[in-house]
Design a protein around this motif. Structure first.
Motif, PDB file in Angstrom:
ATOM      1  N   PRO A 110     -63.526  71.014 -36.162  1.00 23.82           N
ATOM      2  CA  PRO A 110     -64.965  70.569 -37.193  1.00 23.82           C
ATOM      3  C   PRO A 110     -64.210  70.609 -38.679  1.00 23.82           C
ATOM      4  CG  PRO A 110     -65.478  72.556 -35.896  1.00 23.82           C
ATOM      5  CD  PRO A 110     -64.061  72.194 -35.408  1.00 23.82           C
ATOM      6  N   GLU A 111     -63.289  71.069 -38.998  1.00 28.72           N
ATOM      7  CA  GLU A 111     -62.667  70.755 -40.366  1.00 28.72           C
ATOM      8  C   GLU A 111     -62.363  69.422 -40.581  1.00 28.72           C
ATOM      9  OE1 GLU A 111     -62.067  73.449 -38.479  1.00 28.72           O
ATOM     10  OE2 GLU A 111     -62.574  75.257 -39.771  1.00 28.72           O
ATOM     11  N   ASP A 112     -61.716  68.639 -39.439  1.00 27.60           N
ATOM     12  CA  ASP A 112     -61.152  67.231 -39.531  1.00 27.60           C
ATOM     13  C   ASP A 112     -62.519  66.522 -39.836  1.00 27.60           C
ATOM     14  OD1 ASP A 112     -58.781  68.079 -38.809  1.00 27.60           O
ATOM     15  OD2 ASP A 112     -59.160  67.549 -36.658  1.00 27.60           O
ATOM     16  N   PHE A 113     -63.832  66.806 -39.917  1.00 24.16           N
ATOM     17  CA  PHE A 113     -64.825  66.098 -40.182  1.00 24.16           C
ATOM     18  C   PHE A 113     -65.508  66.729 -41.288  1.00 24.16           C
ATOM     19  CE2 PHE A 113     -63.883  65.367 -35.738  1.00 24.16           C
ATOM     20  CZ  PHE A 113     -63.809  64.023 -35.843  1.00 24.16           C
ATOM     21  N   GLY A 114     -64.967  67.573 -42.220  1.00 29.50           N
ATOM     22  CA  GLY A 114     -65.408  67.977 -43.455  1.00 29.50           C
ATOM     23  C   GLY A 114     -66.312  69.074 -43.320  1.00 29.50           C
ATOM     24  N   SER A 115     -66.348  69.813 -41.988  1.00 29.95           N
ATOM     25  CA  SER A 115     -67.093  70.960 -41.932  1.00 29.95           C
ATOM     26  C   SER A 115     -66.463  72.168 -41.604  1.00 29.95           C
ATOM     27  CB  SER A 115     -68.089  70.831 -40.756  1.00 29.95           C
ATOM     28  OG  SER A 115     -68.956  71.515 -40.284  1.00 29.95           O
ATOM     29  N   ASN A 116     -66.152  72.852 -42.709  1.00 27.08           N
ATOM     30  CA  ASN A 116     -65.513  74.077 -42.608  1.00 27.08           C
ATOM     31  C   ASN A 116     -66.472  75.334 -42.239  1.00 27.08           C
ATOM     32  OD1 ASN A 116     -62.846  73.092 -43.531  1.00 27.08           O
ATOM     33  ND2 ASN A 116     -63.499  73.439 -45.672  1.00 27.08           N
ATOM     34  N   TYR A 117     -65.880  76.317 -41.529  1.00 16.70           N
ATOM     35  CA  TYR A 117     -66.648  77.554 -41.052  1.00 16.70           C
ATOM     36  C   TYR A 117     -67.257  77.937 -42.394  1.00 16.70           C
ATOM     37  CZ  TYR A 117     -68.157  81.610 -38.949  1.00 16.70           C
ATOM     38  OH  TYR A 117     -69.049  82.706 -38.677  1.00 16.70           O
ATOM     39  N   PRO A 118     -68.473  78.343 -42.540  1.00 19.83           N
ATOM     40  CA  PRO A 118     -69.160  78.812 -43.977  1.00 19.83           C
ATOM     41  C   PRO A 118     -68.431  80.316 -44.262  1.00 19.83           C
ATOM     42  CG  PRO A 118     -70.690  78.801 -42.323  1.00 19.83           C
ATOM     43  CD  PRO A 118     -69.777  78.074 -41.551  1.00 19.83           C
ATOM     44  N   LYS A 119     -67.750  80.546 -44.874  1.00 19.21           N
ATOM     45  CA  LYS A 119     -66.948  82.043 -45.179  1.00 19.21           C
ATOM     46  C   LYS A 119     -67.948  82.886 -45.582  1.00 19.21           C
ATOM     47  CE  LYS A 119     -62.630  80.467 -44.499  1.00 19.21           C
ATOM     48  NZ  LYS A 119     -62.445  80.039 -43.150  1.00 19.21           N
ATOM     49  N   LYS A 120     -69.087  82.606 -46.225  1.00 16.42           N
ATOM     50  CA  LYS A 120     -69.956  83.545 -46.588  1.00 16.42           C
ATOM     51  C   LYS A 120     -71.046  84.058 -45.695  1.00 16.42           C
ATOM     52  CE  LYS A 120     -69.903  82.054 -51.493  1.00 16.42           C
ATOM     53  NZ  LYS A 120     -70.772  81.299 -52.443  1.00 16.42           N
TER      54      LYS A 120
END
Length: 146
Positions: A110-120
């Motif tokens: 997902p990060e390759d598509f600008g969607s990082n896991y929401p850390k908060k």
């Protein structure tokens, strides 16, 4: 009585929304480390096991959380930041689920598509549980005083 309804609402928020999400987030924290695509950490399974760990466990777990959110969204109190984390989480899961179903994208994350896991997200769920438990305790204390 108003306090009994409040206690019931708090109990429902915890048991039908926050705790089920929290436990699945805990499960997710343990499971993603098993994926050689998602984790470079020691303890990841061999590459041949990646598709199974992702589809049968990690994605299944994420989709269960999305289902809990959709089925019990009425338990979310007005909190813009938390709602934003839910939107980011939902987007992350949708992208993750989609790229695992498209053969030409299976090597992506997902990060390759600008969607990082929401850390908060997980911390906010934990904070909501704590706040609701404090509120529950205060109402219970008021009931015992009477």
């Amino acid at each position: 009585d108003k306090r009994e309804r409040l206690l019931e609402n708090i109990s429902n928020q915890l048991s039908k929304f926050y705790y089920p999400i929290y436990y699945r987030l805990q499960k997710d924290d343990a499971l993603w480390r098993l994926s050689p695509k998602l984790s470079s950490k020691e303890g990841a399974l061999p590459e041949v096991a990646n598709d199974v760990i992702e589809s049968e466990y990690i994605l299944k777990n994420h989709l269960e959380i999305i289902d809990i959110i959709e089925s019990n969204s009425h338990y979310i109190e007005n909190d813009f930041e938390f709602e934003e984390q839910i939107r980011e989480y939902t987007k992350h899961v949708a992208i993750y689920n989609t790229i695992r179903k498209v053969e030409s994208l299976k090597d992506k994350i997902p990060e390759d598509f600008g969607s990082n896991y929401p850390k908060k997200f997980q911390k906010m769920v934990e904070k909501k549980i704590e706040e609701l438990q404090v509120r529950n305790d205060k109402v219970m204390d008021q009931l015992t005083i009477e």
